[in-house]
Design a protein around this motif. Structure first.
Motif, PDB file in Angstrom:
ATOM      1  N   ASN A  67      16.106  10.473   1.491  1.00 19.63           N
ATOM      2  CA  ASN A  67      16.261   9.285   2.335  1.00 19.63           C
ATOM      3  C   ASN A  67      16.124   8.028   1.484  1.00 19.63           C
ATOM      4  OD1 ASN A  67      13.130  10.057   2.826  1.00 19.63           O
ATOM      5  ND2 ASN A  67      13.310   7.865   3.186  1.00 19.63           N
ATOM      6  N   ASP A  68      16.632   6.960   2.051  1.00 23.63           N
ATOM      7  CA  ASP A  68      16.514   5.608   1.481  1.00 23.63           C
ATOM      8  C   ASP A  68      17.231   5.411   0.138  1.00 23.63           C
ATOM      9  OD1 ASP A  68      14.801   5.496   3.619  1.00 23.63           O
ATOM     10  OD2 ASP A  68      13.248   4.386   2.567  1.00 23.63           O
ATOM     11  N   TRP A 128       6.192   5.886  -1.129  1.00 19.22           N
ATOM     12  CA  TRP A 128       7.300   5.427  -0.307  1.00 19.22           C
ATOM     13  C   TRP A 128       8.148   4.392  -1.050  1.00 19.22           C
ATOM     14  CZ3 TRP A 128       5.280   5.043   5.465  1.00 19.22           C
ATOM     15  CH2 TRP A 128       4.901   6.326   5.872  1.00 19.22           C
ATOM     16  N   ALA A 321      18.461   1.700   5.182  1.00 17.56           N
ATOM     17  CA  ALA A 321      17.517   1.589   4.055  1.00 17.56           C
ATOM     18  C   ALA A 321      18.243   1.304   2.739  1.00 17.56           C
ATOM     19  CB  ALA A 321      16.665   2.856   3.943  1.00 17.56           C
TER      20      ALA A 321
END
Ligand code: DQQ
Length: 486
Positions: A67-68, A128, A321
């Protein structure tokens, strides 16, 4: 995921479309970035990887969840580095590390060991998103959000252990100085993340961290003289009511003319700024264009450049994102986004992978100054076959289609020009949701017309990628839509 036909030019009578790839599944309708938590699936390594719908065009690791794009790309000493959120143990979100790959051309990638893993008290519950900044003396540094043992989101940094390794394989998170930002009591420590690339102005480094206060989206501004000790500015760089949590902020200058990109610290009288956030509530990336007042340390969107999901998005499909970077090699600003899957976590587990990075795009300011323009990076063309299929001078009759022979794969790179006697049909107002409301069959403006991709032989199933042309204030406005409901 629909990934990319873009309008190249629009004259009174012809629309030239370069479809750089057409990949299976999903739609502008209803597919959004998300990473829900499924604890029981987080640490189930893939037994096998289903290759059927893997992409031939996008960045994608061999298996498991990604993700991102916000950890983001960086150009350093002749190599592009891509960092992204990755679960090394499964195909749903969890166990997040900063995966790391390098490339000479943004197309062919070599995977390296993760750059950052959860090992320290200040990131033990997660590493993160964040971003990279190149400091004077050609020294890269990563700013990222660590989730500490109390589940507080704090801001940490990491530096390469060996600057003479061209791949920057190994990164260290010094105990001294980490976390470099600890949320004080006035900040919501469970909504405080994703530091963006730092910029240098007024003799100080600046970065912003995404957050919220109740429903107010906030980009907290921090400044530092030495990149070690950071102080929160009295006022946020920017905030907007009713938008909720701001994830993955991106803040960068754009040149008022031309297509060249600017370094994140570039300033100038005519230079405009772009401020992008990823809205957690709606899972859309939106941006505004405005002015950075460096004296007041404030970003002010231009009149008519609207904060919130009523504003402009980079992309009206599955795109979240995102992060841009300044490409020192080619003097352009390149934007990456992330697309997730639309078929559910059980299927992700079975197929052994989930998510892709979208095609990198060059972005620049439209001459009107009111929106950004973007185009797939030139390098993508190196994936083109030396033996293209060609189809010339076909007449498209209303309600009919023309078959393109010789493309049997689910993915193709297509250039197509549509010509019309007149583009002036239709008076509908182009609103963002026209695509959604009208789908691919209801007429409106001129169109819809375009390509039916991933079509079954008898057309029971297909994914239209289509255009609608409207007139607004004497000018043509083109909407670009796709619809995977079929
Ligand atoms: N994903 C990261 C967060 C970020 C979110 C966690 C956006 O840092 O806010 O994996 O998708």
């Amino acid at each position: 995921m629909m990934c990319g036909e873009k309008l190249r030019s629009s004259t009174a009578t012809s629309l030239h479309v370069a479809a750089f790839c057409v990949v299976v599944a999903a739609t502008i309708i209803g597919v959004q970035g998300s990473h829900k938590v499924y604890p029981e699936l987080q640490s189930l390594p893939a037994e096998k990887v289903d290759e059927t719908h893997r992409t031939g065009y996008h960045f994608q690791p061999p298996k498991h969840w990604i993700n991102d794009s916000h950890p983001g790309p960086m150009y350093f000493n002749g190599l592009y580095h891509l960092f992204y959120q990755y679960n090394p143990k499964g195909s749903v979100w969890g166990n997040i590390v900063w995966a790391h790959s390098v490339s000479k051309d943004l197309i062919n990638w070599q995977a390296l060991e993760p750059a950052i893993e959860a090992t320290k008290p200040f990131d033990i519950k997660g590493c993160w998103s964040g971003s990279a900044t190149i400091l004077p003396g050609n020294k890269p540094v990563i700013l990222y959000t660590g989730v500490d043992k109390h589940n507080r989101q704090v801001q940490d940094y990491a530096v390469p252990t060996n600057l003479s390794d061209p791949y920057l394989r190994s990164w260290v998170k010094p105990s001294k100085g980490n976390p470099f930002i600890d949320p004080d009591r006035s900040v919501n420590a469970s909504a405080f993340r994703d530091p963006t690339t730092a910029w240098f102005v007024n003799g100080e480094w600046h970065t912003v961290v995404g957050s919220k206060r109740d429903m107010v989206g906030v980009a907290y501004l921090y400044t530092s003289k030495d990149f070690k000790k950071w102080v929160r500015a009295k006022e946020p760089l920017h905030s907007a009511r009713g938008t909720g949590m701001w994830e993955c902020p991106d803040f960068y200058p754009v040149s008022p003319t031309g297509r060249r990109g600017l370094d994140t610290s570039a300033l100038g009288k005519e230079v405009k700024h772009v401020f992008k956030v990823s809205l957690d509530l709606t899972r859309f990336d939106y941006y505004t264009i405005g002015v950075y007042d460096k004296e007041k340390e404030k970003y002010v969107p231009d009149l008519g450049s609207v904060d919130s999901w009523a504003g402009l998005r980079y992309d009206y499909g599955n795109f979240y994102a995102s992060k841009s970077f300044f490409d020192y090699k080619k003097h352009r600003r390149v934007l990456w986004g992330w697309a997730n899957e639309s078929d559910g976590e059980a299927r992700d587990k079975d197929k052994g992978w989930a998510g892709i990075q979208l095609i990198p795009r060059k972005v620049w300011l439209d001459p009107s100054g009111k929106q950004l323009l973007q185009w797939p990076i030139k390098e993508l063309e190196m994936l083109r076959s030396p033996d293209p299929r060609k189809l010339n001078s076909k007449v498209l009759k209303h309600g009919r289609h023309v078959e393109v022979d010789g493309i049997t794969g689910a993915q193709a790179d297509v250039e197509v020009t549509f010509s019309f006697r007149s583009l002036d049909r239709g008076a509908d107002l182009p609103a963002q949701d026209v695509c959604h409301q009208k789908g691919s069959t209801v007429p409106g403006g001129l169109g819809p017309f375009g390509l039916l991709t991933v079509a079954s032989e008898k057309l029971e199933e297909f994914t239209p990628v289509m255009f609608r042309v409207f007139k607004k204030g004497g000018k043509h406005v083109v909407l670009f839509c796709s619809d995977a409901t079929r």
